[in-house]
Design an enzyme around this catalytic site. Structure first.
Site, PDB file in Angstrom:
ATOM      1  N   MET A  18       0.837  -1.026  -0.171  1.00  9.28           N
ATOM      2  CA  MET A  18      -0.089   0.220   0.070  1.00  9.28           C
ATOM      3  C   MET A  18       0.944   1.255   0.119  1.00  9.28           C
ATOM      4  O   MET A  18       2.156   1.122   0.581  1.00  9.28           O
ATOM      5  CB  MET A  18      -0.965   0.022   1.420  1.00  9.28           C
ATOM      6  CG  MET A  18      -2.044  -1.054   1.175  1.00  9.28           C
ATOM      7  SD  MET A  18      -3.132  -0.941   2.374  1.00  9.28           S
ATOM      8  CE  MET A  18      -3.957   0.653   2.319  1.00  9.28           C
ATOM      9  N   SER A  20       2.383   2.685  -2.453  1.00 10.32           N
ATOM     10  CA  SER A  20       3.483   2.586  -3.414  1.00 10.32           C
ATOM     11  C   SER A  20       3.163   3.277  -4.690  1.00 10.32           C
ATOM     12  O   SER A  20       3.981   3.194  -5.813  1.00 10.32           O
ATOM     13  CB  SER A  20       3.909   1.124  -3.476  1.00 10.32           C
ATOM     14  OG  SER A  20       3.097   0.341  -4.182  1.00 10.32           O
ATOM     15  N   GLY A  21       1.683   3.610  -4.806  1.00  8.34           N
ATOM     16  CA  GLY A  21       1.500   4.601  -6.010  1.00  8.34           C
ATOM     17  C   GLY A  21       1.028   3.355  -7.101  1.00  8.34           C
ATOM     18  O   GLY A  21       1.135   3.542  -8.355  1.00  8.34           O
ATOM     19  N   THR A  23      -2.384   2.611  -8.112  1.00 12.38           N
ATOM     20  CA  THR A  23      -3.278   2.959  -8.606  1.00 12.38           C
ATOM     21  C   THR A  23      -2.954   4.280  -9.592  1.00 12.38           C
ATOM     22  O   THR A  23      -3.503   4.404 -10.808  1.00 12.38           O
ATOM     23  CB  THR A  23      -4.346   3.322  -7.828  1.00 12.38           C
ATOM     24  OG1 THR A  23      -5.028   2.118  -6.920  1.00 12.38           O
ATOM     25  CG2 THR A  23      -5.705   3.897  -8.508  1.00 12.38           C
ATOM     26  N   ASP A  88      -8.270  -2.543 -10.926  1.00 12.38           N
ATOM     27  CA  ASP A  88      -7.598  -2.186  -9.916  1.00 12.38           C
ATOM     28  C   ASP A  88      -8.077  -3.085  -8.690  1.00 12.38           C
ATOM     29  O   ASP A  88      -8.884  -3.702  -8.747  1.00 12.38           O
ATOM     30  CB  ASP A  88      -8.250  -0.746  -9.479  1.00 12.38           C
ATOM     31  CG  ASP A  88      -7.329   0.103  -8.528  1.00 12.38           C
ATOM     32  OD1 ASP A  88      -6.128  -0.136  -8.426  1.00 12.38           O
ATOM     33  OD2 ASP A  88      -7.983   1.063  -7.746  1.00 12.38           O
ATOM     34  N   GLU A  89      -7.206  -3.004  -7.807  1.00 16.65           N
ATOM     35  CA  GLU A  89      -7.287  -4.148  -6.513  1.00 16.65           C
ATOM     36  C   GLU A  89      -7.405  -5.480  -6.768  1.00 16.65           C
ATOM     37  O   GLU A  89      -8.341  -6.089  -6.201  1.00 16.65           O
ATOM     38  CB  GLU A  89      -8.238  -3.373  -5.795  1.00 16.65           C
ATOM     39  CG  GLU A  89      -8.372  -1.991  -5.222  1.00 16.65           C
ATOM     40  CD  GLU A  89      -7.088  -1.853  -4.132  1.00 16.65           C
ATOM     41  OE1 GLU A  89      -6.561  -2.734  -3.737  1.00 16.65           O
ATOM     42  OE2 GLU A  89      -6.935  -0.686  -3.791  1.00 16.65           O
ATOM     43  N   CYS A 145       9.415   3.702   3.735  1.00 13.59           N
ATOM     44  CA  CYS A 145       9.080   3.272   5.242  1.00 13.59           C
ATOM     45  C   CYS A 145       8.876   4.310   5.975  1.00 13.59           C
ATOM     46  O   CYS A 145       9.630   5.207   6.292  1.00 13.59           O
ATOM     47  CB  CYS A 145      10.244   2.302   5.895  1.00 13.59           C
ATOM     48  SG  CYS A 145      10.122   1.722   7.396  1.00 13.59           S
ATOM     49  N   CYS A 177       9.465  -1.083   5.737  1.00 16.02           N
ATOM     50  CA  CYS A 177      10.665  -1.889   5.028  1.00 16.02           C
ATOM     51  C   CYS A 177      10.572  -3.485   5.923  1.00 16.02           C
ATOM     52  O   CYS A 177       9.757  -3.436   6.796  1.00 16.02           O
ATOM     53  CB  CYS A 177      11.830  -1.398   5.254  1.00 16.02           C
ATOM     54  SG  CYS A 177      12.569  -1.222   6.810  1.00 16.02           S
ATOM     55  N   CYS A 180      11.425  -3.053   9.441  1.00 15.92           N
ATOM     56  CA  CYS A 180      10.505  -2.335  10.516  1.00 15.92           C
ATOM     57  C   CYS A 180       9.259  -2.926  10.572  1.00 15.92           C
ATOM     58  O   CYS A 180       8.408  -2.701  11.498  1.00 15.92           O
ATOM     59  CB  CYS A 180      10.667  -1.048   9.881  1.00 15.92           C
ATOM     60  SG  CYS A 180      12.133  -0.095  10.229  1.00 15.92           S
TER      61      CYS A 180
HETATM   62 ZN    ZN Z   1      12.112   0.611   7.768  1.00  9.12          ZN
END
Ligand code: ZN
Length: 186
Positions: A18, A20-21, A23, A88-89, A145, A177, A180
């Site tokens: 999610m 990340s662009g 759409t 999409d999706e 992240c 990331c 994390c």
């Molecule tokens: Zn991270």
């Protein structure tokens, strides 16, 4: 049925976590096809009603008119007169999305699908892995992240709900990331 006998169709997949662009990238490609006066049709699953019932909308609020469908089979039925099909999706469709995309590409159509490649636990999210396997073109989009600023490939869900699908946006999910990313449990 309008069939394209001269050109080969193909499948493009835009996948990543999610924010990340995905759409946005889909909208960018479809707009270019519209400018070239190609017949474009855009679909999204009924499950994804976060922003608009009849448009695909990116987190940055770009939008394109779309048709809401319950199943991948419905996409096939409604795409017969279109040259370019945007979906999409994709992770919210069942496994038949893969065969529907293949059938459309076999008819000479360009099929562009976005989808989450991993769920909130970092586990491959069907049917996107299968779709990546049959696609001609794959774009992996990364976010940033929110904890450390490194490239993020995973979606962190800040809730202890165990269902695979919990539809929500900025308040419930974060891009993380692999270092994390954690799974919230009770
Ligand atoms: Zn991270």
């Amino acid at each position: 049925m309008e069939q394209n006998n001269n050109l080969t169709g193909w499948v493009e997949v835009i996948s990543g976590c999610m924010f990340s662009g995905k759409t946005e990238e889909l909208i960018r490609r479809l707009r270019r096809a519209q400018i070239a006066k190609q017949g474009v049709k855009i679909f999204k699953p009924a499950l994804d009603n976060r922003y608009s019932a009849s448009k695909i909308v990116s987190h940055s609020e770009q939008s394109l008119g779309s048709t809401v469908v319950e199943s991948a089979e419905e996409i096939f039925e409604l795409s017969k007169d279109s040259q370019v099909i945007g979906i999409d999706e994709g992770q919210f469709f069942k496994g038949d999305l893969v065969s529907v995309c293949s059938k459309l590409a076999n008819l000479g159509k360009r099929v562009i699908v976005t989808g989450l490649d991993q769920d909130y636990r970092g586990i491959p999210f069907e049917p996107i892995p299968q779709l990546l396997a049959i696609a001609e073109y794959i774009t992996k989009t990364l976010a940033i992240c929110v904890v450390c600023g490194n490239p993020a490939s995973r979606t962190q869900r800040n809730t202890n709900q165990k269902e695979r699908i919990v539809v929500g946006a900025k308040d419930l999910y974060e891009a993380r990331c692999r270092k994390c990313h954690t799974i919230i449990s009770d």
